[in-house]
Design an enzyme around this catalytic site. Structure first.
Site, PDB file in Angstrom:
ATOM      1  CB  SER A   1      -0.958  -0.065   1.185  1.00 17.78           C
ATOM      2  OG  SER A   1      -1.999   0.869   1.069  1.00 17.78           O
TER       3      SER A   1
ATOM      4  CG  ASP B   1      -7.105  -3.461  -2.594  1.00 20.83           C
ATOM      5  OD1 ASP B   1      -7.751  -2.663  -1.897  1.00 20.83           O
ATOM      6  OD2 ASP B   1      -5.859  -3.496  -2.610  1.00 20.83           O
TER       7      ASP B   1
ATOM      8  CG  HIS C   1      -5.723  -2.564   0.992  1.00 16.40           C
ATOM      9  ND1 HIS C   1      -5.206  -2.136  -0.220  1.00 16.40           N
ATOM     10  CD2 HIS C   1      -5.062  -1.846   1.956  1.00 16.40           C
ATOM     11  CE1 HIS C   1      -4.289  -1.196   0.005  1.00 16.40           C
ATOM     12  NE2 HIS C   1      -4.186  -1.015   1.316  1.00 16.40           N
TER      13      HIS C   1
END
Length: 283
Positions: free
Chosen positions: A137, A225, A263
């Protein structure tokens, strides 16, 4: 998680010690070092010096760069350390300045300084072992920023980069965050949210960085995600693939929606180590 003692990773993980590194005057960052599972029995009761010397044992070293929220003790990060440690990687997971028990204030350039210092520290101890950056991320932008700086300023290539749930740049990422989507219709959205990132010197330009990198690059995305949609990873892959002379160095892996990895939970997939080792041409 609250009430986690970051100095005692052994409460959550095997084969792991906590250490602290001065990355520049006035800034000290906290790091967990997990040694390969095959050395687990040997690691029992050993001190930090033993762990440092273990870095030269020819097992590859992952510098793990986590996402925006929380600390290195978050559940999915602990799982990452377990999964990749069991697969016989060393992992150095740091909390950037301003995170966890690290001092200082978060800035994009400061994050790069922290990771460069950890890279140099690991390189000085790891002999001929390969070192790779693994960003998740927000950490994907920190990974490519640092790799680019190493390449352009020192002529050094990191051995590989893995980008898990990446984005193109932070501005486009912010457009897709579930919370910011609520504000898209309101006047001033771009100024208040997007321009403020630029004013704070927050850019994290993965899309520009991958155009100049040359090391092996693996991009991982989950179809479900909900934080950073997989099309951002796909777009980044196409940018990298267009720029790389050796197309075989760039790979994109998507995990199907039915796995429910979202995610944060790609590291919960038991197939992950094999996929990474295959990409790195490891046995």
């Amino acid at each position: 998680p609250f009430f986690v003692d970051l100095q005692r990773p052994e409460l959550l993980l095997n084969n792991t010690v906590s250490l602290y590194l001065d990355t520049e005057p006035g800034v000290t960052v906290g790091i967990w070092h997990t040694v390969p599972g095959s050395r687990g029995a040997e690691a029992q009761g050993k001190d930090q010096r033993w762990y440092e010397e273990a870095l030269a044992d020819a097992h590859p070293v992952i510098i793990y760069l986590h996402g925006n929220g929380g600390t290195r003790a978050a559940n999915h990060r602990v799982q990452f350390l377990k999964t990749m440690g069991a697969a016989d990687f060393h992992i150095l997971a740091l909390d950037y300045r301003g995170y966890g028990d690290s001092s200082g204030h978060p800035t994009e350039s400061g994050f790069t300084t922290d990771v460069l210092a950890l890279y140099d520290w690991a390189k000085a101890r790891s002999g001929n072992s390969s070192i790779l950056f693994w960003g998740h991320s927000l950490g994907t932008g920190i990974a490519t920023n640092t790799a680019r700086k190493l390449q352009e300023e020192r002529g050094i290539q990191v051995d590989a980069i893995v980008l898990e749930a990446p984005y193109t740049d932070i501005r486009e990422a912010a457009m897709h965050f579930p919370l910011t989507k609520l504000y898209h219709p309101f006047p001033g959205f771009e100024y208040l949210i997007l321009d403020s990132l630029a004013l704070g010197n927050m850019f994290f330009r993965n899309n520009e960085n991958v155009k100049v990198l040359a090391c092996p690059l693996l991009i991982l995305n989950a179809e479900d995600d909900a934080i950073l949609p997989p099309q951002l990873g796909s777009k980044l892959f196409e940018t990298a693939r267009s720029a790389y002379k050796d197309k075989s160095k760039v790979k994109f892996i998507t995990f199907p929606k039915k796995l429910g990895l979202g995610h944060d939970y790609i590291s919960f997939n038991p197939e992950l180590p094999a996929l990474v080792k295959d990409f790195l041409n490891m046995k």
